[in-house]
Structures are given as structure tokens and as C-alpha cells.
Design a protein around this motif. Structure first.
Motif, PDB file in Angstrom:
ATOM      1  N   ALA A  58       0.769  -1.279  -0.110  1.00  0.00           N
ATOM      2  CA  ALA A  58       0.084  -0.021   0.017  1.00  0.00           C
ATOM      3  C   ALA A  58       1.006   1.216  -0.518  1.00  0.00           C
ATOM      4  O   ALA A  58       0.451   2.650  -0.083  1.00  0.00           O
ATOM      5  CB  ALA A  58      -0.694  -0.258   1.492  1.00  0.00           C
ATOM      6  N   GLU A  59       2.504   1.275   0.426  1.00  0.00           N
ATOM      7  CA  GLU A  59       3.069   2.042   0.944  1.00  0.00           C
ATOM      8  C   GLU A  59       3.399   2.349  -0.852  1.00  0.00           C
ATOM      9  O   GLU A  59       3.704   3.706  -0.970  1.00  0.00           O
ATOM     10  CB  GLU A  59       3.728   2.076   1.621  1.00  0.00           C
ATOM     11  CG  GLU A  59       3.645   2.057   3.044  1.00  0.00           C
ATOM     12  CD  GLU A  59       4.231   3.736   3.776  1.00  0.00           C
ATOM     13  OE1 GLU A  59       4.041   4.421   2.637  1.00  0.00           O
ATOM     14  OE2 GLU A  59       3.731   3.861   4.857  1.00  0.00           O
TER      15      GLU A  59
ATOM     16  N   GLY B  68      -2.028   6.082  -4.292  1.00  0.00           N
ATOM     17  CA  GLY B  68      -2.758   5.888  -2.964  1.00  0.00           C
ATOM     18  C   GLY B  68      -3.923   4.517  -2.753  1.00  0.00           C
ATOM     19  O   GLY B  68      -4.238   3.993  -4.204  1.00  0.00           O
ATOM     20  N   ALA B  69      -4.109   4.181  -2.056  1.00  0.00           N
ATOM     21  CA  ALA B  69      -4.801   2.602  -2.151  1.00  0.00           C
ATOM     22  C   ALA B  69      -5.932   1.988  -0.992  1.00  0.00           C
ATOM     23  O   ALA B  69      -5.497   2.759   0.023  1.00  0.00           O
ATOM     24  CB  ALA B  69      -3.701   1.308  -2.354  1.00  0.00           C
TER      25      ALA B  69
ATOM     26  N   GLY C 120     -14.420   4.196  -6.740  1.00  0.00           N
ATOM     27  CA  GLY C 120     -12.512   4.671  -7.710  1.00  0.00           C
ATOM     28  C   GLY C 120     -12.900   6.092  -7.658  1.00  0.00           C
ATOM     29  O   GLY C 120     -11.676   6.958  -7.761  1.00  0.00           O
ATOM     30  N   GLU C 121     -12.680   6.423  -5.911  1.00  0.00           N
ATOM     31  CA  GLU C 121     -12.067   7.168  -5.125  1.00  0.00           C
ATOM     32  C   GLU C 121     -10.678   7.540  -4.837  1.00  0.00           C
ATOM     33  O   GLU C 121      -9.247   7.577  -5.306  1.00  0.00           O
ATOM     34  CB  GLU C 121     -12.538   7.555  -3.463  1.00  0.00           C
ATOM     35  CG  GLU C 121     -11.930   9.161  -3.566  1.00  0.00           C
ATOM     36  CD  GLU C 121     -12.801   9.192  -1.525  1.00  0.00           C
ATOM     37  OE1 GLU C 121     -11.465   9.993  -1.324  1.00  0.00           O
ATOM     38  OE2 GLU C 121     -13.326   8.564  -1.681  1.00  0.00           O
ATOM     39  N   VAL C 122     -10.466   6.415  -4.843  1.00  0.00           N
ATOM     40  CA  VAL C 122      -9.152   4.835  -5.195  1.00  0.00           C
ATOM     41  C   VAL C 122      -8.840   3.942  -6.181  1.00  0.00           C
ATOM     42  O   VAL C 122     -10.120   3.540  -6.549  1.00  0.00           O
ATOM     43  CB  VAL C 122      -8.236   4.397  -4.217  1.00  0.00           C
ATOM     44  CG1 VAL C 122      -8.058   5.838  -3.040  1.00  0.00           C
ATOM     45  CG2 VAL C 122      -9.297   3.154  -3.149  1.00  0.00           C
ATOM     46  N   ASP C 123      -7.921   4.145  -7.009  1.00  0.00           N
ATOM     47  CA  ASP C 123      -8.711   2.293  -8.173  1.00  0.00           C
ATOM     48  C   ASP C 123      -7.207   1.134  -7.973  1.00  0.00           C
ATOM     49  O   ASP C 123      -7.511   0.877  -8.553  1.00  0.00           O
ATOM     50  CB  ASP C 123      -7.368   3.551  -9.151  1.00  0.00           C
ATOM     51  CG  ASP C 123      -8.474   4.505 -10.055  1.00  0.00           C
ATOM     52  OD1 ASP C 123      -9.557   4.152 -10.295  1.00  0.00           O
ATOM     53  OD2 ASP C 123      -7.346   5.226 -10.337  1.00  0.00           O
TER      54      ASP C 123
ATOM     55  N   PHE D 145      -2.303   5.703   3.397  1.00  0.00           N
ATOM     56  CA  PHE D 145      -1.936   4.811   2.289  1.00  0.00           C
ATOM     57  C   PHE D 145      -2.647   5.507   1.258  1.00  0.00           C
ATOM     58  O   PHE D 145      -2.169   5.476  -0.036  1.00  0.00           O
ATOM     59  CB  PHE D 145      -2.726   3.751   1.926  1.00  0.00           C
ATOM     60  CG  PHE D 145      -1.835   3.067   3.179  1.00  0.00           C
ATOM     61  CD1 PHE D 145      -0.165   2.607   3.472  1.00  0.00           C
ATOM     62  CD2 PHE D 145      -3.086   2.521   4.055  1.00  0.00           C
ATOM     63  CE1 PHE D 145       0.204   1.593   4.273  1.00  0.00           C
ATOM     64  CE2 PHE D 145      -1.816   0.665   5.577  1.00  0.00           C
ATOM     65  CZ  PHE D 145      -0.481   1.340   5.022  1.00  0.00           C
ATOM     66  N   VAL D 146      -3.438   6.955   2.102  1.00  0.00           N
ATOM     67  CA  VAL D 146      -4.257   7.555   0.166  1.00  0.00           C
ATOM     68  C   VAL D 146      -3.637   9.042   0.869  1.00  0.00           C
ATOM     69  O   VAL D 146      -4.001   9.546   1.580  1.00  0.00           O
ATOM     70  CB  VAL D 146      -5.638   7.508   0.520  1.00  0.00           C
ATOM     71  CG1 VAL D 146      -6.527   8.197  -0.323  1.00  0.00           C
ATOM     72  CG2 VAL D 146      -5.995   5.693   0.271  1.00  0.00           C
TER      73      VAL D 146
END
Length: 998
Positions: free
Chosen positions: A180-181, A189-190, A212-215, A467-468
Motif C-alpha cells: 500500500a505504501e 493511493g490504495a 473509484g476514489e482510489v483505483d 496510504f491515500v
């Protein structure tokens, strides 16, 4: 024909709509229950049904959560929490292939064997379970489902080239966080999903991905158990995992279960590898794509018809033999291991008398180990729960639950800390869900759920923060492109990169700026190192080549260089060989860092060599061949206690010393005080402080040194220096002792004892009637010596054992003429502890002489009346006493007597405030003495045989001379000759001893 309930297995690969089909069939019946493999999936299905038919008709039951409306018809549960005692029209068990799982398989097997719907029963899962199901349930029929979409292999892909809407799968929290980092750094981000997360956190993280805020989503294999995600690609970051027993490769079935999350309904999906994971073998790919897997050969099983009449019967039924070869008895079940450990605890096993207690113990052993700690740690938790249940009559007290929940009700901390708290609260959520254990089940279930929800929200925010990061700045683009960036360090240690403050360099330690986001700090770290590393190397070089004068030792046990902490006393070594560890310096050259550490170690050991010489002399005394064994043994004990002994605790050891042994000890600086044996040189500020710090911060120290202000001889026993807040040895190391309301330095306490004896002698001469016991009044000099108030001085005297009494009238003679001096009153602080050990006539003659009576409450020892003592305001401790003069030398004794003459003490006269604003003296009628103690024959005194010693043993002749082994250094007559009592007799005017007469 009579109605025959439906008994069917719906088998097939992932994305075949099996769970959806079962839910539809359940809702078409009057009642039903569905068992799901994960509480995450159970919550998802529950929410879907509740939205469709209303929350009043559906219940959610997991190990940690119970939502059961009064008229609920449909139950969504984890397989372990399915209500087996209740009858339903419909029963379904999802992911039935888990009957072969070595941890949970026996639960799935029990549901397959024993749970049936009155109208319909469905078993859902992979086709690999077909043969085992046909054996265990002969009447079952099968329905195979085909996958709605195609699944294909996309090969290996780098993290920075993964397609959007990808799920990256790892098999440990550490791997998940690391991925994730990397995704955050490379792709913005994840989201993170793991089985250990609470449903609330998992749902919030999944929503980040679904919206869909993170892919990207990084997850463990929990995604393989029916978790529905809108994903196009599944990337394996590893093909092996630790299954609780060993690290092994994934089976083709396990890999297919995870890869099958790619593609939903009619949308095709792909799978592959990423990161450091090797490429999949062709054979494995073909089996995943073609859904070709080996059939299961057995199902894990354990007898569920348990006998709770006794513990032995419970164990016996747990280990009942399998009824068919298709079943395999489970090994190493967590609840069984816990039961074995609990039964081995006498407190538990001996207290079980009735079947209800056996059942309760088994219920306790089934509390899951949410924390994933060792079995010993888990059993300690279970023992705590069981003990509380027993004391509470089968229920956990409200105070117990309140304390446990409050302990984890903290929303601060890192992701790892919050995850640990969530694991802990899950235990108490589980316990609160057992209504039979609670006095108020609804209240504690709500309390635990509320804390879990708050922790879940805090963890979700923490995961986002870590992570985001949606910010895209020119600075970060510069880092990503590898462009050179301007990095500098200011005089105050501030580190700047391209004009942005990213942290500080304090000494050798670099700290990121607290105001910077985690993403910024990580991204800028490489650029910061370019500026920080050379500066750290420069400082390390300066440290390693500097003189010892550049270092100082702080009260916190740290080594300062230019006011900055660069090292600390390490928890290793000893007082004579202390060790050091560097604070920071990781960015510097390892060789230079080691050199700096060596230099600081040399500094600390040089401090020891300079300031702790008295202890070294004690150590050297033990190696001298001409020193008596008694002196060596005492030196060893004194060295073990770092140069100070409490005479109350070591009285016999002190009394057993002869005069020559004492002389050897005095020669190295040992002083035998009234209350403590100590080394005055160690009481000086620098040695005392160094000794305190080395003991507090070195090996086994409590990190709480007692360090008063330099030169203070007596301080109030309260506030930050209250003695109760320190270990007793902490005060002793600094040369102090707690005495009632004051903490007094050893030598000042010794001088106080001398003033008490002077005051007793002075009162005896002016008293109208000779007191039954030595009596005195509080003198002004006592208050001045202690630097204390009247009340504090009273408290000190009380702590020393003296008791006050008030007379109706002054006890002094009416016409007492003033006196300028008191008769020579030797300081008996260093006189023998038992004058009765002398011949009776001589001892009586000496002790009965005026002014020579020892102070009550003070254990006298060998004479050091001529030894100089510290001034009440001096910073230094007393020097060792010189060798005592020959007591037969009348000239020397006369000179010594003249030197010992002291001015008369002044009785402290308090003043009272009058109504007119003036004040007047109030004559003191308060007197002090020791309360009478019960008398008993002196040890070793026997009628009719003056030659018998202790325990009736006969005198065996002269004791060994100096250097001989055992006992004291001289015979009784010789001891008398060298004793201070001969000196006292000479002062009295006897003039000669028996040897002189001869």
C-alpha cells in the motif's frame, strides 16, 4: 407421496451466482438461515437483505455481533454462529469446500452432517467437495453452475503499470502495508482490506475502491471468500503464505478462489503476478483458467455430542473416534489446546465440581484469539475471564467489563496501534454477545460495539492518512522525476528541501516535520538525506576526535555535546564498566558512528575512574593479602550496596567487626555512622550524582535517580523529591536517608546524633532530679543543622524513635548558672555496639561516667569522636578518619579532650503572637526521650562461667593475630586496649590501663 425436503449442493467456480441464488431461495421460504465463511461477507449479505425486506425481518449473528429483532424470520450468520438449536424452513452453508480446512473445517463438517432445513437445504461451494459430500450425505443431489465470465492470465506486471481497478493480494499485514505504501507513492493511493479489520472499517475501505476514489485495493486472501468487488484484475504479490503452522505454496484451488474475484457477472477478468512474485507456472495457470482441481479426499471432523458431566468425560468425548474414513479428526484445534492448558492450572481444575462449571470452562476456551498472540498469552486472558466468571456466579461483573473496554477506548495512535486495540475490543465484543455471561447484555453489547465502531472509524482515517494522498505538488513531481532538489540545514537544525521545512536535526537524530503529511515526508526523505547525511558524518567525526571535556552527563542519563543529546547510558555493563549507545546517527557512516560511541564510552568510564575511586579502593581492599577476612567480607557487602549500608539491616555484620578490621576499612574511607555505614567521599555531589545515574539508567535500573540540588544537606520529604516516589536504594546511592518529614544526608544525621548526646548530657547536669532515662530538649542548633522548622524537627526525632512528653513545670534546677561549654562528650557514633562485651567492671565504669552515656535510640559503634564531620552547608563529604591514637597516650588524649570541647547548646524557645501585635518567648516544657524497652539477658552472659561466649561455647584461647583467618583481630584484653573505652577511661583520669600497671 409425503413431502420430501430438498437437499442439494450447488457447486461451481467463483462468479457463478451461488450465494445470490441461495439468498433468493431463502427469502422465498417462511424462515431461513444462511451460514457464511466470513463476518465481512455476512455483514454484506445482511445489509443487502435488510435494504430489501426491512431490518425487522432479518437478523445478523456473528461471534462478535448480534442484531436479532423480536420477529426476525431470516438469520444471516457466520458458520460458527449458526443457531443449531433452532429449526428453520431453509438452511444454506456457503463455501462448503472449507470442510477440509484444518482450523475451521470441523465446524463446516458439523453443519453439513447435522443442520437441515425443514423444507430445503443447500450447500454452496467449489466442485472439489463433490466426492466427500456424496459420502457424508448419501441422499444429496448436485447442481453445477458455470462461471458467468471468462478468466484469463495476464502474466507479470510491475506495480507502476498495473491497470486501474486492480486488487493486489498479499498474505500478511506487513506485506499489505508495504504494498500500500508503494502504490501510494507510485499511483496516488490504495484502499486496504484484511480479515482482521472490523466490518465497519472493511466496508469503508471497500467503498473507497468501489466508488473509484482510489483505483487500487491491497488485500489478504480474505477477498477470496465471497467478497464482492468491482475489480478487473487480480495481481498476486506472493504465491506462498503462512497457514498457522508452516509457510507453504498456495494450492491451485486457493489460487483460483482468489483469482476468481476478477470480473463480475458478465464482465471478463484477468489475473497475474506483480512486485517480487515469480511468474506462475503454466500448469497452475491452466488449472485456474480451466477450473480443474483435485477432489477433496476427507473432511475435518470433531465430535459435537459432548458430555459435560466431568472434565474427563468432556475430553473423552472430544477425542471420540471418527465414524467414517472420509472424516479426519482435527489436530491442534485452538479451543482444545486452551482447554488442556486451563485444566493444567490447579486453580481451575480443582474448582470444577458440577457439569455447569465444565460447560462454562468449555465456553471460555472457545473465545477466539483475535489478538493472534501466543497460546500462553491467550490462556492468561482466558484464565482472567474464567476467574471473573467464577467470582461473579457465572457472570462477568460490570466493573470488569468497564475496565477492559475503557482500556482500549483510545482513538489515538498509529495504524498498528489502532489495529491492536481493535483486536482487543473484538474479544470483549464477543464476550458481551454471550448474554448468559452478562448482568446487562444489551448495555455491554452496545458499549463494546460503540468503542469498536469508534476504533474502526479511527483506523479507517488512519489508513487513508497513511496510504491515500490526493495532493499532487510540483515538489513531489520533482522527486518522482529524479530532478535535483535544493536541500540545506540551518543553524538551529531545521532541514529544508526546495524551501519546504521537512524536519530537524537534533544532535545526530533526524526527525521529520510533524506538520508534513506522511506522503510528503516519505517522498522528500531521499532529498533530505543528501543534506543530513554529510552533516551527521561531520558531527560524528567531531565527536570521535574530541576531548572528554566536550561531553557532559545530564540528569536524564544522556550524554550531551554542545547542549544536544548524542548518547545515553546503555542498559548493559556495570558501575565500573558502563556502556553507551548513540542517539540517532543512522544516516551517518557506520564506522564513524562506532568511533563516536567508543569515544563516549571512554568518557563515561573516565568519569567512573575519576569520581568513584572510593568504590575502587573497596574492591582493591579485598585483594590485599594482609587484610583480615572480616574486613574483606564487609568490604564485599559494602561494595554490593555501592558504598552505603543501613545499620538496621546489617547490624550484626557491623557488630562482628573487630577494631583492626574497622581500621582497615577506615583506611579506604569507610565511616561507621550512627544510622548508616557510608563513604563520605561518595557523598560529594559529582560522585553521588554519577553513581545514581549509572544505577538508574544502567542494567536493571528503574530510570528514576534521586538527585537533589548540590550542597543540600536536608530537604523536605514531599513534592518531586518525595521518598515514596523512589526506590529506597536510590536515596542511599545519593548519600541520603528519609527520616520522617525530611530527607537527610548521612553525615548530617550523624551530627544530629552527636547534638542529641550533647543535649542529654547538658540536661543531666542542670536537671533538678536525675532523669530515669536520658532526656533532652530540642535545641536551636538542631533546627539550624537540619535547616528545618520546629514541626519538621519533631518529625525527624519521632522517626528516629524518640517520644516527647510535656512537663507541668521546668525540670531544670531553679538557679542554674549559665555555662559556656559542655564537658567532653565523645561522639559514640563510632563506638562498639555492645559495651557489655567488655569485662563488666570496666564497661560499667566507663558507661557510668558523666557525659558518656550513649544516646537513646542510637546504636553506638567504634569511636570516631575525633573524626571531622561535614559542615551543615558544605558541598563536600567528610574525609576518612585518621588512624585512632594510642588510647594509653595520656598526653594525646588530653589534647584530644581539649579539642573536643564544644559550646553549650541553646534550647529552642518558640515565640507566640499577642493580640496587640507584639510577640513573646514561650518557655518550652517539651522534653524528649526514648520509651522504655523490655529488658532481656545479654546474649552470651551466663552465671557462674564468665569465660563462656555466645551460645555457651567456651573461650578457646587468644584469637588469631592480624592476617590470620577467622574471627576478630585480637584477644579481649587487646581489644580493650585499642577500644575507645580505654580512651574514655583515660579522659576520666584513670591514667593507666592494666598493661601500664604491669
Amino acid at each position: 407421496m409425503a413431502f420430501q425436503p430438498i437437499l442439494k449442493a450447488i457447486l461451481g467456480p467463483t462468479n457463478t451466482g451461488k450465494t445470490h441464488y441461495a439468498v433468493e431461495r431463502m427469502l422465498g421460504r417462511s424462515s431461513g438461515v444462511i451460514g457464511l465463511p466470513l463476518r465481512l461477507l455476512a455483514r454484506e449479505v445482511y445489509d443487502r437483505i435488510a435494504d430489501r425486506i426491512g431490518a425487522a425481518q432479518v437478523a445478523l449473528v456473528t461471534g462478535e455481533e448480534k442484531i436479532i429483532p423480536p420477529r426476525a424470520r431470516y438469520f444471516v450468520c457466520t458458520v460458527e454462529a449458526m443457531p443449531v438449536e433452532r429449526r428453520f424452513a431453509f438452511v444454506a452453508v456457503d463455501e462448503v469446500q472449507l470442510i477440509a480446512n484444518h482450523e475451521r473445517g470441523h465446524i463446516f463438517t458439523d453443519r453439513v452432517l447435522n443442520m437441515r432445513g425443514q423444507e430445503e437445504t443447500l450447500f454452496l461451494g467449489a466442485d472439489t467437495a463433490r466426492d466427500v459430500l456424496r459420502t457424508l450425505v448419501p441422499d444429496i443431489t448436485f447442481d453445477r453452475r458455470e462461471r458467468f465470465s471468462e478468466l484469463s492470465y495476464a502474466g507479470p506486471t510491475k506495480l507502476n503499470r498495473l491497470p486501474k481497478r486492480s486488487v493486489i493480494v498479499a498474505f500478511s499485514a506487513k506485506e499489505v502495508y508495504a504494498l500500500a505504501e508503494a502504490i501510494r507513492r507510485l499511483r496516488g493511493g490504495a484502499a486496504v482490506v484484511m480479515g482482521g479489520l472490523s466490518p465497519r472499517t472493511r466496508n469503508a475501505q471497500a467503498e473507497l475502491f468501489q466508488s473509484g476514489e482510489v483505483d487500487f485495493l491491497v488485500a489478504t486472501d480474505a477477498v477470496g471468500m465471497g467478497l464482492n468487488l468491482d475489480t478487473n484484475h487480480v495481481a498476486f504479490a506472493s504465491l506462498s503464505k503462512y497457514d498457522g503452522r508452516r509457510r507453504r505454496y498456495l494450492t491451485p484451488m486457493e489460487a483460483a478462489q482468489i483469482a476468481g474475484r476478477a470480473g463480475r457477472f458478465r464482465q471478463n477478468g484477468t489475473f497475474g503476478t506483480t512486485g517480487d512474485c515469480p511468474e506462475m507456472e503454466d500448469g497452475l495457470v491452466e488449472r485456474i483458467v480451466g477450473h480443474q482441481f483435485e477432489m477433496l479426499n476427507y473432511a475435518e471432523w470433531r465430535n459435537s455430542a459432548l458430555d459435560f458431566s466431568t472434565l474427563d468425560r468432556l475430553v473423552e468425548t472430544l477425542h471420540a473416534p471418527r465414524p467414517t474414513k472420509r472424516l479426519r479428526r482435527i489436530k491442534g484445534a485452538e479451543d482444545e489446546l486452551s482447554l488442556e492448558r486451563m485444566m493444567a492450572i490447579p486453580e481451575v481444575a480443582d474448582g470444577i465440581k458440577v457439569p455447569a462449571q465444565v460447560r462454562q470452562l468449555w465456553d471460555v476456551c472457545q473465545v477466539p484469539d483475535f489478538r493472534n498472540l501466543t497460546i500462553d498469552a491467550h490462556v492468561r486472558l482466558l484464565q482472567d475471564i474464567y476467574r471473573t466468571l467464577r467470582k461473579g456466579g457465572g457472570r462477568l461483573s460490570d466493573n470488569f467489563m468497564a475496565a477492559k473496554i475503557a482500556r482500549v477506548d483510545d482513538m489515538t495512535g498509529s495504524v498498528d496501534v489502532l489495529s491492536a486495540r481493535l483486536a482487543n475490543i473484538r474479544t470483549w465484543t464477543y464476550c458481551a454477545a454471550k448474554s448468559s455471561w452478562m448482568f446487562d447484555p444489551e448495555h455491554w453489547a452496545q458499549e463494546a460495539r460503540t468503542v469498536e465502531d469508534r476504533l474502526s472509524d479511527a483506523l479507517h482515517e488512519g489508513l487513508i492518512a497513511r496510504f491515500v494522498d490526493r495532493r499532487t505538488s510540483m515538489l513531489l513531481k520533482g522527486i518522482g522525476s529524479g530532478a535535483d532538489m535544493d536541500a540545506s540545514i540551518k543553524d538551529d537544525g531545521s532541514v529544508f528541501v526546495d524551501g519546504h521545512l521537512i524536519g530537524r536535526l537534533d544532535g545526530l537524530q533526524f526527525t521529520r516535520d510533524a506538520n508534513a503529511t506522511d506522503l510528503e515526508a516519505k517522498a522528500l526523505e531521499a532529498a533530505a538525506v543528501k543534506a543530513v547525511a554529510p552533516e551527521v558524518d561531520r558531527r560524528l567525526t567531531s565527536l570521535s576526535s574530541g576531548q572528554h571535556a566536550i561531553f557532559t552527563l545530564s540528569d536524564a542519563g544522556t550524554i550531551l555535546w554542545g547542549g544536544m543529546s548524542v548518547g545515553r547510558i546503555a542498559k548493559s555493563g556495570s558501575v565500573f564498566s558502563p556502556d553507551v549507545e548513540v542517539i540517532g546517527g543512522e544516516l551517518g557512516n557506520p564506522t564513524l558512528r562506532q568511533m563516536a560511541e567508543d569515544r563516549m564510552r571512554q568518557f563515561l568510564r573516565a568519569e567512573v575512574e575519576t569520581h568513584l575511586q572510593p568504590l575502587k579502593k573497596l574492591k582493591e581492599l579485598q585483594d590485599k593479602p594482609d587484610v583480615l577476612p572480616g574486613a574483606k567480607g564487609f568490604a564485599f557487602t559494602l561494595l554490593e550496596h555501592h558504598g552505603a549500608l543501613d545499620r538496621r539491616q546489617h547490624g550484626k555484620l557491623v557488630r562482628d567487626l573487630g577494631q583492626e578490621e574497622r581500621r582497615d576499612l577506615r583506611a579506604v574511607g569507610v565511616q561507621f555512622g550512627q544510622y548508616n555505614v557510608f563513604m563520605p567521599d561518595l557523598m560529594k555531589p559529582k560522585p553521588a550524582r554519577l553513581l545514581s545515574l549509572l544505577n538508574a539508567y544502567g542494567a536493571g535500573g528503574d530510570r528514576k535517580p534521586f538527585i537533589p540540588f548540590a550542597g543540600v544537606t536536608s530537604i523536605p520529604n514531599d513534592g518531586d523529591l518525595k521518598s515514596d516516589d523512589y526506590a529506597p536504594e536510590a536515596l542511599s546511592l545519593a548519600g541520603y536517608r528519609a527520616v520522617g518529614p525530611r530527607i537527610v544526608r548521612f553525615d548530617i544525621l550523624n551530627r544530629l546524633a552527636t547534638q542529641i548526646r550533647d543535649a542529654q548530657s547538658q540536661f543531666e547536669r542542670i536537671a533538678s532530679d536525675k532523669p530515669k532515662r536520658p532526656t533532652f530538649q530540642i535545641m536551636s542548633e538542631m533546627l539550624a543543622l537540619l535547616g528545618a522548622s520546629l514541626d519538621e524537627t519533631r518529625g525527624v526525632l519521632s522517626a528516629l524513635g524518640f517520644k516527647p512528653f510535656t512537663a507541668d513545670a521546668p525540670l531544670e534546677k531553679p538557679a542554674q548558672e549559665p555555662t559556656d561549654v559542655v564537658a567532653d562528650t565523645p561522639d559514640t557514633s563510632d563506638t562498639p555496639a555492645e559495651p557489655a562485651s567488655l569485662p563488666a567492671a570496666q564497661a560499667d565504669e566507663i558507661v557510668s561516667s558523666p557525659g558518656n552515656a550513649p544516646a537513646p535510640g542510637v546504636v553506638p559503634d567504634d569511636a570516631t569522636a575525633s573524626e571531622p564531620t561535614l559542615s551543615g552547608t558544605s558541598d563536600a563529604a567528610t574525609d576518612p578518619a585518621p588512624t585512632a591514637p594510642n588510647p594509653l597516650d595520656a598526653t594525646k588524649l588530653s589534647k584530644r579532650a581539649r579539642d573536643r570541647q564544644r559550646a553549650a547548646l541553646t534550647v529552642y524557645v518558640p515565640r507566640e503572637q499577642l493580640e496587640d501585635g507584639t510577640s513573646r518567648d514561650v518557655p518550652s516544657l517539651e522534653y524528649w526521650s526514648l520509651p522504655a524497652r523490655s529488658t532481656r539477658p545479654q546474649r552470651g552472659a551466663h552465671k557462674g562461667n564468665p569465660h563462656k561466649g555466645r551460645k555457651g561455647q567456651k573461650n578457646k584461647g587468644p584469637r588469631p593475630q592480624r592476617g590470620a583467618s577467622g574471627g576478630k583481630s585480637a584477644a579481649s584484653a587487646k581489644s580493650l586496649e585499642n577500644s575507645p573505652f580505654a580512651a574514655l577511661a583515660a579522659l576520666k583520669g584513670t591514667g593507666k590501663t592494666e598493661d601500664d600497671k604491669s
